[in-house]
Structures are given as C-alpha cells and as structure tokens.
Design an enzyme around this catalytic site. Structure first.
Site, PDB file in Angstrom:
ATOM      1  N   SER A   1       0.820  -1.220   0.000  1.00 43.88           N
ATOM      2  CA  SER A   1       0.000   0.000   0.000  1.00 43.88           C
ATOM      3  C   SER A   1       0.849   1.264   0.000  1.00 43.88           C
ATOM      4  CB  SER A   1      -0.905   0.020   1.231  1.00 43.88           C
ATOM      5  OG  SER A   1      -1.660  -1.159   1.325  1.00 43.88           O
TER       6      SER A   1
HETATM    7  N1  SAH Z   1      -0.647  -5.195   3.929  1.00 42.17           N
HETATM    8  C1  SAH Z   1       0.163  -5.540   2.774  1.00 42.17           C
HETATM    9  C2  SAH Z   1      -0.541  -5.267   1.454  1.00 42.17           C
HETATM   10  C3  SAH Z   1      -1.703  -6.167   1.263  1.00 42.17           C
HETATM   11  S1  SAH Z   1      -2.137  -6.486  -0.421  1.00 42.17           S
HETATM   12  C4  SAH Z   1       1.511  -4.837   2.820  1.00 42.17           C
HETATM   13  O1  SAH Z   1       1.796  -4.120   3.775  1.00 42.17           O
HETATM   14  O2  SAH Z   1       2.312  -5.073   1.906  1.00 42.17           O
HETATM   15  C5  SAH Z   1      -3.502  -7.537  -0.076  1.00 42.17           C
HETATM   16  C6  SAH Z   1      -3.112  -8.945   0.318  1.00 42.17           C
HETATM   17  O3  SAH Z   1      -4.276  -9.601   0.776  1.00 42.17           O
HETATM   18  C7  SAH Z   1      -2.572  -9.773  -0.841  1.00 42.17           C
HETATM   19  O4  SAH Z   1      -1.319 -10.298  -0.532  1.00 42.17           O
HETATM   20  C8  SAH Z   1      -3.619 -10.877  -1.003  1.00 42.17           C
HETATM   21  O5  SAH Z   1      -3.088 -12.125  -1.405  1.00 42.17           O
HETATM   22  C9  SAH Z   1      -4.188 -10.945   0.395  1.00 42.17           C
HETATM   23  N2  SAH Z   1      -5.524 -11.556   0.526  1.00 42.17           N
HETATM   24  C10 SAH Z   1      -6.589 -11.458  -0.300  1.00 42.17           C
HETATM   25  N3  SAH Z   1      -7.629 -12.157   0.188  1.00 42.17           N
HETATM   26  C11 SAH Z   1      -7.210 -12.704   1.368  1.00 42.17           C
HETATM   27  C12 SAH Z   1      -7.825 -13.525   2.361  1.00 42.17           C
HETATM   28  N4  SAH Z   1      -9.085 -13.946   2.255  1.00 42.17           N
HETATM   29  N5  SAH Z   1      -7.084 -13.894   3.433  1.00 42.17           N
HETATM   30  C13 SAH Z   1      -5.798 -13.485   3.583  1.00 42.17           C
HETATM   31  N6  SAH Z   1      -5.170 -12.715   2.670  1.00 42.17           N
HETATM   32  C14 SAH Z   1      -5.863 -12.319   1.587  1.00 42.17           C
END
Ligand code: SAH
Length: 216
Positions: A64
């Site tokens: 993000s």
């Molecule tokens: N917080 C992260 C960015 C998140 S991007 C950072 O600091 O880099 C969103 C993430 O959520 C992705 O890696 C994706 O694979 C994950 N995601 C999507 N659906 C999910 C779920 N149901 N459970 C866990 N992770 C999930």
C-alpha cells in the site's frame, strides 16, 4: 541508491506524505522513519520505495501507499499491550509498522508465496513480534482472539462477520469496504458489546478473496 540516500528519502516521505497530511502520532512517525520500506519491495522497484503510491509485489498484489499505511494505523489507536490482527500480509510492511506499536501482531495471507515473502521480509528487518499465518483471513484467526485491533488490507464487499466477532471489547477494526474498484475506509468500534460503524475517505485496494470476500 545507498543506505544513506534511502534514509534521507524515508525521512522526506514521513515529512511530506505523512506529517504534512495530518498524521501526528510520534510513535507512528518514528516507526515509519525507522522501518526500511525499500526492503519490502522487489529489487526492481527499490528506488521508488519512498514514492507516494502503492507498488507491485508479485502475484498481482501490492504494497500500500505509505500514507494509507499511516492513516489506517492511526485509525486503529494501538496501545503497547494490544494484540493486533491483520488480514492480507502482502509484503509484511504494514505488519512491521504495527509490530512497532503493539505487543503482538498476527497477519494472515492466503497466497503461500506471498506469506513466505512476508515472513522473509520481516526476518530481514528483524521484526520478531509478528506471526505470519497462511490461510483465509476472512475467517479471522480464532486461536489468538480477541484482538484489540483488526486491520483488513484488501477490499471487502462488507466487514467479514468473523472479524467483528474476534474483536475485543473496546477494540477497533479498520477495513476498506465497497466495490472491487473503489472502497471507503470503515471503522468499527466495539463498545459495551455494541458495534459503532463510521465511514472515512475513499481508497483502492486489491480484492479480499474468500467466503466473506469476493469470489476468486
Ligand atoms: N498489507 C500488505 C498489502 C496487502 S495487499 C503490505 O503491507 O504489503 C492484499 C493482500 O491480501 C494480498 O497479498 C492478497 O493475497 C491478500 N488476501 C486477499 N484475500 C485474502 C484472504 N481472504 N485472506 C488473507 N489474505 C488475503
């Protein structure tokens, strides 16, 4: 760029993107000044690590924008004894920031390669109070519940019910809620057993996949 240039770029990021936009909690500013964000992005994007936007981390996922990390962290009102749950570990960067403020962080990631990436990055920067769990985070992580803070870093059609259930009395939850293309940050507070929900500014996150999220 060498380490000194990264340090300077990071200080500029905190001043111009975070402080200038109204985040003033010194603990958050300090954490963001200290955690080397460039070690959480792929090598090809390293020189852009302190730019004012999200960056790709592979498998169609993103780290993000720094300001959004700061804003959501601020909305969580974390205290030093808190246990925090993050859904969507991604690069591990948001979890590293949370780890600086809370006693313990659990971060759940559904993609095995990305969970491994988060674990590796957190190890590289020496953050040791963050546990990376592989699984469907829309179900939360009941083993360590309740949590004083819960943050969802992927876009959900609504706040997943299991997460509200795993929120401690007095706890705060922040999640991007809306369509796949555009969401608002929703804050949920559990007070005297009641749920208080407020909507904040517009954001854009990659979709949350699973039972209480979007279909794959
Ligand atoms: N917080 C992260 C960015 C998140 S991007 C950072 O600091 O880099 C969103 C993430 O959520 C992705 O890696 C994706 O694979 C994950 N995601 C999507 N659906 C999910 C779920 N149901 N459970 C866990 N992770 C999930």
């Amino acid at each position: 760029m060498d380490e000194e240039e990264y340090t300077r770029a990071r200080r500029r990021m905190v001043e111009r993107q975070i402080e200038a936009r109204g985040i003033s909690d010194p603990r958050i500013l300090k954490a963001m000044e200290e955690i080397p964000r460039h070690l959480f992005v792929p090598e090809t994007y390293r020189s852009a690590a302190y730019d004012d936007g999200p960056l790709p981390i592979g498998h169609g996922q993103t780290i993000s924008q720094p300001y959004i990390v700061a804003l959501m962290t601020d909305m969580l009102d974390i205290g030093p004894d808190d246990r925090v749950l993050e859904i969507g570990a991604g690069s591990g960067y948001q979890a590293a920031i949370l780890g600086r403020l809370a006693r313990e962080v659990v971060t759940v990631e559904r993609l095995p390669d990305i969970a491994a990436l988060a674990r590796r990055n957190l190890g590289t920067v020496g953050v040791s109070n963050v546990m990376v769990v592989e699984g469907n985070g829309t179900l939360g992580y009941a083993d360590r519940a309740p949590y004083q803070g819960i943050i969802v870093t992927a876009a959900a059609p609504d706040v997943p019910r299991p997460l509200i259930d795993q929120l401690a009395e007095g706890g705060r939850l922040v999640a991007p809620v809306g369509s796949k293309g555009l969401q608002v940050l929703e804050k949920v507070v559990k007070k005297d057993g009641r749920i208080i929900r407020t909507s904040h500014g517009g954001v854009m996150f990659v979709p949350l996949i699973g039972d209480h999220g979007w279909e794959e």
